[in-house]
Design an enzyme around this catalytic site. Structure first.
Site, PDB file in Angstrom:
ATOM      1  N   ASP A  68       0.716  -1.138  -0.159  1.00 22.30           N
ATOM      2  CA  ASP A  68       0.274  -0.228   0.449  1.00 22.30           C
ATOM      3  C   ASP A  68       0.729   1.100   0.263  1.00 22.30           C
ATOM      4  O   ASP A  68       0.816   2.217   1.034  1.00 22.30           O
ATOM      5  CB  ASP A  68      -0.998   0.137   1.290  1.00 22.30           C
ATOM      6  CG  ASP A  68      -2.486  -1.352   1.084  1.00 22.30           C
ATOM      7  OD1 ASP A  68      -1.552  -1.641   0.531  1.00 22.30           O
ATOM      8  OD2 ASP A  68      -1.880  -1.354   2.714  1.00 22.30           O
ATOM      9  N   GLU A 275     -11.712  -0.249  -3.716  1.00 24.40           N
ATOM     10  CA  GLU A 275     -10.315   0.367  -2.165  1.00 24.40           C
ATOM     11  C   GLU A 275      -9.431   0.686  -2.832  1.00 24.40           C
ATOM     12  O   GLU A 275      -9.293   1.260  -4.203  1.00 24.40           O
ATOM     13  CB  GLU A 275     -10.380  -1.381  -1.117  1.00 24.40           C
ATOM     14  CG  GLU A 275      -9.317  -2.101  -1.979  1.00 24.40           C
ATOM     15  CD  GLU A 275      -8.859  -3.335  -1.213  1.00 24.40           C
ATOM     16  OE1 GLU A 275      -9.249  -3.245   0.234  1.00 24.40           O
ATOM     17  OE2 GLU A 275      -8.192  -3.742  -2.319  1.00 24.40           O
TER      18      GLU A 275
HETATM   19  O1  FUB Z   1      -3.345  -3.807   2.731  1.00 26.04           O
HETATM   20  C1  FUB Z   1      -4.474  -4.262   3.405  1.00 26.04           C
HETATM   21  C2  FUB Z   1      -5.729  -3.911   2.577  1.00 26.04           C
HETATM   22  O2  FUB Z   1      -5.546  -4.723   0.736  1.00 26.04           O
HETATM   23  C3  FUB Z   1      -5.617  -2.561   2.014  1.00 26.04           C
HETATM   24  O3  FUB Z   1      -6.229  -1.497   2.700  1.00 26.04           O
HETATM   25  C4  FUB Z   1      -6.238  -2.486   1.084  1.00 26.04           C
HETATM   26  O4  FUB Z   1      -6.082  -1.565  -0.330  1.00 26.04           O
HETATM   27  C5  FUB Z   1      -5.543  -3.810  -0.115  1.00 26.04           C
HETATM   28  O5  FUB Z   1      -3.997  -2.969  -0.326  1.00 26.04           O
END
Ligand code: FUB
Length: 372
Positions: A68, A275
């Protein structure tokens, strides 16, 4: 947030693992570094240019697993704020429980021909009074002489909230506020500070990220993604107060329009928001990039208003190794870059590594698809 689980994903990871072993010829990283992955160092390879290193599409850090990446230029240097995937094997609980993270690291780059340096841990869940677990994707911002680290974590009710921590240095350490940001929920905060100084926080993620449980305005444990073809759930956006510690006004929903000017609908897995929102500005246009989830592309949409609506324009990144895709786009020393992650260092879905690639705009403002 998401989880692997289909045969196709397992097969893809297995093939990728074989290719990785052939091409990299070294063991995957562990928390105890292997001989070819010294701790705190970066992975680099000769570029053919004497004295220069080619860091593109290679793990930026190999001593730990990083994910991320949120990249920002502070004081002429590039700082990459990352999640830290622990080298653990928590079971897939269908809610992303295997993405086991308890702290954040920041990496730094002085240019694009030198190794990234892991500056170490900048915040740990044990130092956040309200947070219990799952320190997922963070972001950072600078305003009025202070650096801010924004992060999601689950509280003692198992509900994701978004917190903020401050520091006088981009390298931290950061000190967390005692409570999460009032009115915050879900995951993946991304803070964009506009030219006029107004800061906006974009956030949200489906499934493990709980965004679909907030459609009524409060947490509903039974909240579900609407059936197709109802309007897709959009990321959330809120203005930040001048002190960057709270929302200045209500949380809004960002609408993403398709090519016909209609809101993207649920079931449209090639376009809907899943997301990892990120907003940057290029030549006066606001770009919202995000993961579409199931189809595993990183998509982007544009607008002339930071609050949207945004119109889908295309893809920045095709599917990478691993289920998740999450990135940030930043200008550094006159060029544009995408920071992203994949699972190529471990070949295990929830042990990811942050990478960087050059990003190119076409004359019409569209972004060329990056080939990892
Ligand atoms: O790294 C945990 C989660 O996985 C993140 O919050 C999402 O965006 C995905 O990358």
């Amino acid at each position: 947030m998401s989880r692997p689980g289909s045969f196709a994903i397992v097969l893809r990871l297995a093939v990728a693992a074989c290719l990785g072993w052939i091409f990299y010829g070294c063991a995957p990283a562990t928390e105890s570094p292997s001989p070819c992955t010294p701790p705190g160092s970066a992975s680099v390879a000769p570029s053919g240019q004497p004295g220069q290193l080619d860091i593109f599409h290679k793990p930026l850090a190999t001593g730990i697993y990083t994910a991320d990446p949120s990249a920002h230029v502070f004081d002429g240097k590039l700082y990459i704020y990352t999640s830290h995937d622990l080298d653990t094997n928590r079971p897939d609980d269908q809610l992303g429980g295997q993405y086991d993270m308890e702290d954040y690291h920041v990496l730094s780059l002085t240019d694009m021909h030198s190794p990234a340096v892991d500056l170490g841990e900048i915040l740990n869940v044990k130092d956040v009074p309200w947070a219990v677990q799952q320190m997922w994707a963070p972001d950072a911002a600078f305003k009025n002489g202070t650096y801010y680290l924004y992060f999601p974590a689950k509280d003692d009710q198992g509900i994701f909230r978004i917190g903020v921590a401050t520091s006088s240095s981009p390298a931290g350490p950061f000190v967390a506020e005692k409570e999460p940001i009032p009115g915050s929920f879900s995951i993946d905060p991304a803070v964009f500070v506009d030219d006029d100084g107004q800061a906006y926080m974009y956030f949200g993620g489906l499934w493990g990220g709980q965004l679909e449980k907030w459609q009524s305005g409060s947490y509903d444990a039974l909240g579900a993604v609407p059936a197709s073809p109802q309007k897709a759930i959009g990321p959330r956006v809120a203005r930040l107060s001048d002190d960057m510690l709270s929302f200045d006004g209500p949380v809004g929903e960002v609408t993403i329009l398709d090519g016909e000017g209609q809101p993207v609908v649920e079931g449209d897995f090639n376009h809907h928001f899943f997301e990892g929102p990120w907003v940057h500005k290029h030549k006066g246009t606001y770009y919202l990039s995000y993961s579409v989830g199931e189809a595993q592309y990183m998509a982007y949409a544009t607008s002339d208003d930071p609050l949207g609506p945004f119109t889908f324009r295309g893809y920045v990144l095709p599917p990478v190794q691993g289920w998740t895709t999450h990135g940030s786009i930043v200008e550094f020393q006159g060029e544009w870059y995408l920071f992203y992650h994949d699972a190529s260092l471990s070949h295990i879905d929830h042990k990811r590594c942050a990478k960087v690639a050059p990003l190119t705009y076409n004359a019409d403002g569209t972004i060329q698809l990056i080939t990892p």
